[in-house]
Design a protein around this motif. Structure first.
Motif, PDB file in Angstrom:
ATOM      1  N   GLN A   1      -7.150   1.840  18.407  1.00 11.95           N
ATOM      2  CA  GLN A   1      -7.867   1.810  17.133  1.00 11.95           C
ATOM      3  C   GLN A   1      -7.092   2.550  16.045  1.00 11.95           C
ATOM      4  OE1 GLN A   1     -10.894   0.065  16.405  1.00 11.95           O
ATOM      5  NE2 GLN A   1      -9.900   0.493  14.440  1.00 11.95           N
ATOM      6  N   LYS A   2      -6.558   3.722  16.389  1.00 16.96           N
ATOM      7  CA  LYS A   2      -5.826   4.513  15.392  1.00 16.96           C
ATOM      8  C   LYS A   2      -4.556   3.802  14.932  1.00 16.96           C
ATOM      9  CE  LYS A   2      -8.225   8.419  15.041  1.00 16.96           C
ATOM     10  NZ  LYS A   2      -8.775   8.911  13.746  1.00 16.96           N
ATOM     11  N   PHE A   3      -3.859   3.149  15.865  1.00 19.26           N
ATOM     12  CA  PHE A   3      -2.627   2.458  15.488  1.00 19.26           C
ATOM     13  C   PHE A   3      -2.949   1.234  14.638  1.00 19.26           C
ATOM     14  CE2 PHE A   3       1.387   0.068  16.659  1.00 19.26           C
ATOM     15  CZ  PHE A   3       2.217   0.892  15.913  1.00 19.26           C
ATOM     16  N   ALA A   4      -4.013   0.506  14.985  1.00 18.44           N
ATOM     17  CA  ALA A   4      -4.436  -0.622  14.158  1.00 18.44           C
ATOM     18  C   ALA A   4      -4.795  -0.147  12.753  1.00 18.44           C
ATOM     19  CB  ALA A   4      -5.614  -1.337  14.811  1.00 18.44           C
ATOM     20  N   ASP A   5      -5.513   0.975  12.662  1.00 13.11           N
ATOM     21  CA  ASP A   5      -5.873   1.523  11.346  1.00 13.11           C
ATOM     22  C   ASP A   5      -4.622   1.916  10.560  1.00 13.11           C
ATOM     23  OD1 ASP A   5      -8.533   1.216  12.039  1.00 13.11           O
ATOM     24  OD2 ASP A   5      -8.843   3.331  12.527  1.00 13.11           O
ATOM     25  N   PHE A   6      -3.661   2.529  11.237  1.00 11.58           N
ATOM     26  CA  PHE A   6      -2.418   2.936  10.582  1.00 11.58           C
ATOM     27  C   PHE A   6      -1.704   1.732   9.980  1.00 11.58           C
ATOM     28  CE2 PHE A   6       2.245   3.435  11.222  1.00 11.58           C
ATOM     29  CZ  PHE A   6       2.485   4.435  10.288  1.00 11.58           C
ATOM     30  N   LEU A   7      -1.733   0.611  10.692  1.00 11.35           N
ATOM     31  CA  LEU A   7      -1.050  -0.596  10.223  1.00 11.35           C
ATOM     32  C   LEU A   7      -1.908  -1.419   9.259  1.00 11.35           C
ATOM     33  CD1 LEU A   7       0.458  -1.743  13.643  1.00 11.35           C
ATOM     34  CD2 LEU A   7       1.684  -0.618  11.770  1.00 11.35           C
TER      35      LEU A   7
ATOM     36  N   ALA B   1      10.455  -0.377  13.531  1.00  8.03           N
ATOM     37  CA  ALA B   1       9.941  -0.335  12.154  1.00  8.03           C
ATOM     38  C   ALA B   1       8.508   0.175  12.069  1.00  8.03           C
ATOM     39  CB  ALA B   1      10.039  -1.735  11.537  1.00  8.03           C
ATOM     40  N   HIS B   2       8.174   1.207  12.812  1.00  7.23           N
ATOM     41  CA  HIS B   2       6.818   1.759  12.791  1.00  7.23           C
ATOM     42  C   HIS B   2       6.524   2.374  11.424  1.00  7.23           C
ATOM     43  CE1 HIS B   2       8.354   1.830  16.897  1.00  7.23           C
ATOM     44  NE2 HIS B   2       7.120   1.808  17.353  1.00  7.23           N
ATOM     45  N   GLY B   3       5.745   1.674  10.630  1.00  8.50           N
ATOM     46  CA  GLY B   3       5.369   2.177   9.313  1.00  8.50           C
ATOM     47  C   GLY B   3       6.085   1.525   8.151  1.00  8.50           C
ATOM     48  N   ALA B   4       7.058   0.665   8.405  1.00 10.46           N
ATOM     49  CA  ALA B   4       7.738  -0.035   7.313  1.00 10.46           C
ATOM     50  C   ALA B   4       6.769  -1.000   6.638  1.00 10.46           C
ATOM     51  CB  ALA B   4       8.951  -0.795   7.842  1.00 10.46           C
ATOM     52  N   ALA B   5       7.008  -1.261   5.350  1.00 10.45           N
ATOM     53  CA  ALA B   5       6.086  -2.122   4.595  1.00 10.45           C
ATOM     54  C   ALA B   5       6.856  -3.117   3.744  1.00 10.45           C
ATOM     55  CB  ALA B   5       5.169  -1.286   3.716  1.00 10.45           C
TER      56      ALA B   5
ATOM     57  N   LYS C   1       2.062  -3.071   5.606  1.00  6.26           N
ATOM     58  CA  LYS C   1       2.908  -2.700   6.733  1.00  6.26           C
ATOM     59  C   LYS C   1       3.248  -3.900   7.601  1.00  6.26           C
ATOM     60  CE  LYS C   1       2.019   2.234   7.237  1.00  6.26           C
ATOM     61  NZ  LYS C   1       1.472   2.476   5.910  1.00  6.26           N
ATOM     62  N   VAL C   2       4.443  -3.842   8.190  1.00  6.82           N
ATOM     63  CA  VAL C   2       4.870  -4.900   9.094  1.00  6.82           C
ATOM     64  C   VAL C   2       4.042  -4.827  10.381  1.00  6.82           C
ATOM     65  CG1 VAL C   2       7.198  -4.909   8.141  1.00  6.82           C
ATOM     66  CG2 VAL C   2       6.708  -3.495  10.147  1.00  6.82           C
ATOM     67  N   GLY C   3       4.002  -5.951  11.079  1.00  9.77           N
ATOM     68  CA  GLY C   3       3.179  -6.061  12.273  1.00  9.77           C
ATOM     69  C   GLY C   3       1.947  -6.899  12.048  1.00  9.77           C
ATOM     70  N   GLY C   4       1.653  -7.201  10.780  1.00 11.42           N
ATOM     71  CA  GLY C   4       0.494  -8.028  10.451  1.00 11.42           C
ATOM     72  C   GLY C   4       0.815  -9.195   9.546  1.00 11.42           C
ATOM     73  N   TRP C   5       2.101  -9.407   9.283  1.00 18.81           N
ATOM     74  CA  TRP C   5       2.498 -10.544   8.445  1.00 18.81           C
ATOM     75  C   TRP C   5       2.579 -11.832   9.247  1.00 18.81           C
ATOM     76  CZ3 TRP C   5       3.239 -10.681   3.182  1.00 18.81           C
ATOM     77  CH2 TRP C   5       3.218  -9.450   2.519  1.00 18.81           C
ATOM     78  N   GLY C   6       2.901 -11.742  10.500  1.00 14.16           N
ATOM     79  CA  GLY C   6       2.974 -12.918  11.357  1.00 14.16           C
ATOM     80  C   GLY C   6       1.700 -13.121  12.136  1.00 14.16           C
ATOM     81  N   ASP C   7       1.737 -14.048  13.078  1.00 19.20           N
ATOM     82  CA  ASP C   7       0.585 -14.263  13.955  1.00 19.20           C
ATOM     83  C   ASP C   7       0.371 -13.054  14.860  1.00 19.20           C
ATOM     84  OD1 ASP C   7      -0.169 -17.387  13.697  1.00 19.20           O
ATOM     85  OD2 ASP C   7       2.005 -17.126  13.526  1.00 19.20           O
ATOM     86  N   ILE C   8       1.477 -12.497  15.354  1.00 19.24           N
ATOM     87  CA  ILE C   8       1.424 -11.347  16.256  1.00 19.24           C
ATOM     88  C   ILE C   8       2.594 -10.421  15.932  1.00 19.24           C
ATOM     89  CG2 ILE C   8       1.566 -10.577  18.671  1.00 19.24           C
ATOM     90  CD1 ILE C   8       0.401 -13.293  19.487  1.00 19.24           C
ATOM     91  N   GLY C   9       2.340  -9.126  16.002  1.00 22.60           N
ATOM     92  CA  GLY C   9       3.405  -8.128  15.910  1.00 22.60           C
ATOM     93  C   GLY C   9       3.600  -7.475  17.268  1.00 22.60           C
ATOM     94  N   ALA C  10       4.815  -7.070  17.573  1.00 21.75           N
ATOM     95  CA  ALA C  10       5.100  -6.391  18.840  1.00 21.75           C
ATOM     96  C   ALA C  10       5.869  -5.114  18.548  1.00 21.75           C
ATOM     97  CB  ALA C  10       5.901  -7.297  19.771  1.00 21.75           C
ATOM     98  N   PHE C  11       5.447  -4.023  19.183  1.00 20.44           N
ATOM     99  CA  PHE C  11       6.049  -2.713  18.976  1.00 20.44           C
ATOM    100  C   PHE C  11       6.524  -2.137  20.297  1.00 20.44           C
ATOM    101  CE2 PHE C  11       3.366  -3.323  15.343  1.00 20.44           C
ATOM    102  CZ  PHE C  11       3.960  -2.624  14.301  1.00 20.44           C
TER     103      PHE C  11
ATOM    104  N   VAL D   1      10.898  -4.585   0.094  1.00 23.55           N
ATOM    105  CA  VAL D   1      10.595  -3.534   1.075  1.00 23.55           C
ATOM    106  C   VAL D   1      10.084  -2.318   0.310  1.00 23.55           C
ATOM    107  CG1 VAL D   1      11.489  -2.075   2.919  1.00 23.55           C
ATOM    108  CG2 VAL D   1      12.361  -4.399   2.641  1.00 23.55           C
ATOM    109  N   THR D   2       8.790  -2.079   0.384  1.00 20.74           N
ATOM    110  CA  THR D   2       8.164  -1.002  -0.389  1.00 20.74           C
ATOM    111  C   THR D   2       8.061   0.299   0.400  1.00 20.74           C
ATOM    112  OG1 THR D   2       6.040  -1.984   0.242  1.00 20.74           O
ATOM    113  CG2 THR D   2       6.874  -2.486  -1.950  1.00 20.74           C
ATOM    114  N   GLU D   3       8.236   0.246   1.699  1.00 21.49           N
ATOM    115  CA  GLU D   3       8.314   1.454   2.524  1.00 21.49           C
ATOM    116  C   GLU D   3       9.346   1.189   3.608  1.00 21.49           C
ATOM    117  OE1 GLU D   3       5.414   4.591   4.932  1.00 21.49           O
ATOM    118  OE2 GLU D   3       4.565   2.890   3.837  1.00 21.49           O
ATOM    119  N   ARG D   4      10.406   1.968   3.560  1.00 19.48           N
ATOM    120  CA  ARG D   4      11.524   1.735   4.463  1.00 19.48           C
ATOM    121  C   ARG D   4      11.545   2.808   5.559  1.00 19.48           C
ATOM    122  NH1 ARG D   4      17.853   1.188   2.486  1.00 19.48           N
ATOM    123  NH2 ARG D   4      18.618   0.008   4.285  1.00 19.48           N
TER     124      ARG D   4
END
Length: 429
Positions: free
Chosen positions: A58-64, A176-180, A185-195, A304-307
């Motif tokens: 939940q916390k990681f989803a909220d972060f992203l 890219a944990h936290g890049a935007a 943030k990345v991880g939600g632009w596609g169908d699925i993100g993988a970390f 890229v607004t957060e690198r």
């Protein structure tokens, strides 16, 4: 300091660098609480309060800024359940970048599909949308992009390509944990993100991973795919199992342990501060390196607004280093500083760990030899010219960035004394 350290001379710097991973009091507290709870996995009996794995998800989803997160044992298993959730399998093709860790291709083969390897953009070293466009064929089902080192792919162009051709888009965000991109943030632009949360990553528990999505159906499917097909009980009761045998799809055991989740929950609290510190030092280093002839920091696209900086990356002109290439220069810089300098990955077409012929299980995948024949001029050029520095060095005091610049200047000044080292394919995870 007139002799290079790699040749037996004195180092530019011998004072060490921040250790990684970095432990915090909260990390220790969470681990001890987990140990004392006697619930070390989500397959253990439910406690009164939600477990560490559930809370981390939940916390990681909220972060992203996303709806759903499925923690996994490692980044590779996150990619596997992403592919399986999208129903990709035998006879299908998935386009992957030619400059990446071997898992980008091996996970595609793990679901009996063919990785189609394409070149990268010479500016960013991320997958080239034009190369993707040229590789799309009747069997293409998905594009797996990788946000590499300290960069983000051109998500606007790639999303439009996938939309137009009816393809799934998987974002590999292992680095890219936290890049935007454009404020999101990345991880939600596609169908699925993988970390990945492997030892060297920006967010780590030693091992670990996650798959993220905005789609409830994909989330439900991925949850079961990593839990041996089991789904979560809607109202779990203390003392009872919270994984139900009423599954909808056959899965595998790719679950993250409660201990790993306990570590990650604490480390996630530190990630924004650490990312800010690294970004500030990266900007300082950019300014210093731009003053050196034949050295150019790799730049991000303006969207890229957060690198983030998993590995700080700069390009050298071999002509300014006595015609030596990145593997030799990286070795010299490691000797001068004790910091983790490396060349970038070898291109996938000749990656020493990509050996499908060593496993009989891959013999049914048609045209696998095409990976060895992929035309990857920009990936090859990047391996010759690009040097990376692990992000732990960017957690040092700001004045330590001058040490790095001094080491590069020294190696450049005495580059004619270097002995070229063979390209062994050594590169960071």
């Amino acid at each position: 300091m007139t002799e290079l350290a790699v040749n037996g001379g004195s180092q530019v710097w011998s004072g060490g660098w921040p250790a990684w991973p970095s432990q915090t009091p909260a990390t220790t507290e969470n681990v001890l609480r987990c140990l004392a709870s006697h619930r070390w996995a989500i397959s253990g009996p439910r406690l009164e309060d939600p477990g560490f794995e559930e809370r981390f998800a939940q916390k990681f989803a909220d972060f992203l800024g996303l709806e759903y997160c499925v923690p996994t044992a490692n980044g590779s298993s996150g990619l596997v359940i992403a592919l399986e959730a999208l129903d990709i399998g035998i006879g299908d093709e998935v386009i992957v970048p030619g400059l990446t860790w071997v898992a980008s291709a091996s996970t595609v083969m793990a679901v009996n599909a063919l990785p189609v390897v394409v070149d990268v953009d010479g500016r960013t070293m991320c997958i080239d949308p034009e190369a993707v466009r040229a590789a799309i064929g009747p069997r293409t089902r998905a594009v797996n992009v990788v946000h590499l080192y300290n960069n983000v792919c051109d998500l606007t162009a790639l999303r439009e390509l996938c939309r137009r051709h009816g393809l799934a888009l998987i974002e590999d965000c292992a680095q890219a944990h936290g890049a935007a991109w454009e404020g999101r943030k990345v991880g939600g632009w596609g169908d699925i993100g993988a970390f990945s949360m492997q030892q060297t990553k920006l967010l780590t528990a030693g091992e670990g991973g996650a798959a993220t999505t905005r789609d409830e159906a994909l989330y439900r499917r991925m949850y079961q795919l990593r839990s041996d097909g089991r789904s979560r009980v809607q109202v779990p009761r203390p003392g009872e199992m919270e994984l139900s045998m009423l599954g909808e799809v056959m899965g595998s055991n790719y679950c993250m342990s409660e201990l790993s989740a306990a570590v990650l929950l604490a480390q996630l609290q530190e990630l924004p501060r650490q990312n800010t510190h690294r970004a500030a030092n990266a900007q300082r280093l950019d300014a210093l390196l731009e003053q050196l002839p034949g050295v150019a920091p790799v730049q991000a696209l303006p969207q890229v607004t957060e690198r983030t900086h998993y590995y700080y990356t700069f390009r050298i002109d071999p002509a300014a280093f006595a015609d030596h290439t990145a593997p030799t220069i990286a070795a010299a810089l490691r000797a001068e500083t004790g910091a983790q300098f490396h060349p970038v990955y070898p291109p996938l077409s000749r990656h020493p760990l990509l050996r499908p012929g060593s496993k009989r299980r891959y013999q049914g995948i048609q045209n696998l030899r095409s990976m060895e024949k992929a035309h990857l001029p920009e990936a090859e050029r990047a391996h010759r010219e690009c040097v990376t520095l692990h992000h732990s060095a960017l957690l040092a005091e700001p004045e330590r960035m001058q040490v790095i610049a001094d080491a590069i200047e020294k190696v450049q000044r005495h580059a004619d004394r270097l002995v070229a080292i063979p390209d062994s394919g050594r590169s960071p995870l």
